[in-house]
Write an enzyme that holds these catalytic residues in place. Sequence first.
Site, PDB file in Angstrom:
ATOM      1  CD  GLN A 257      -7.558  13.894  19.494  1.00  0.00           C
ATOM      2  OE1 GLN A 257      -6.871  13.833  20.499  1.00  0.00           O
ATOM      3  NE2 GLN A 257      -8.680  14.585  19.457  1.00  0.00           N
ATOM      4  CB  CYS A 258      -8.052  17.937  15.223  1.00  0.00           C
ATOM      5  SG  CYS A 258      -8.413  17.355  13.554  1.00  0.00           S
ATOM      6  N   GLY A 259     -10.668  17.166  15.769  1.00  0.00           N
ATOM      7  CA  GLY A 259     -12.061  16.747  15.707  1.00  0.00           C
ATOM      8  C   GLY A 259     -12.375  15.865  14.522  1.00  0.00           C
TER       9      GLY A 259
END
Length: 119
Positions: A64-66
């Site tokens: 997961q990231c932005g």
Amino acid sequence: MSDPRDLSPAMVFDALKRQDVLLIDVREPAEFANLRIHGALLHPLSTFEPRAIPANPDRRIVFQCGSGKRSRMALDRFMAETGAEAAHMAGGIGAWKSAGLPCVSINPATGEVEDHGRY
């Protein structure tokens, strides 16, 4: 979503509740400190080492990231270097917040940590 490795925030949320996934946040430490998902482990893409991700046969690795771009890069690299299956959360924490899912954040006015619910 056509790629089975692209998971929606709702799918990740449900899997976290069941403890079926290990969520790996690949954003940078300052991003993680300001806003994060309960239970996510920080492994920034800038210093990413796929073999350092803790393996657990009972829990699927989900990156997961932005916005989903860095997590997809981490996913591709992780799978290439380890040969293990994994997934990523499409849309990142931005999509997670837009879906109204719980997170931990810092109030910019007070500096206080705010817990906006758990799964």
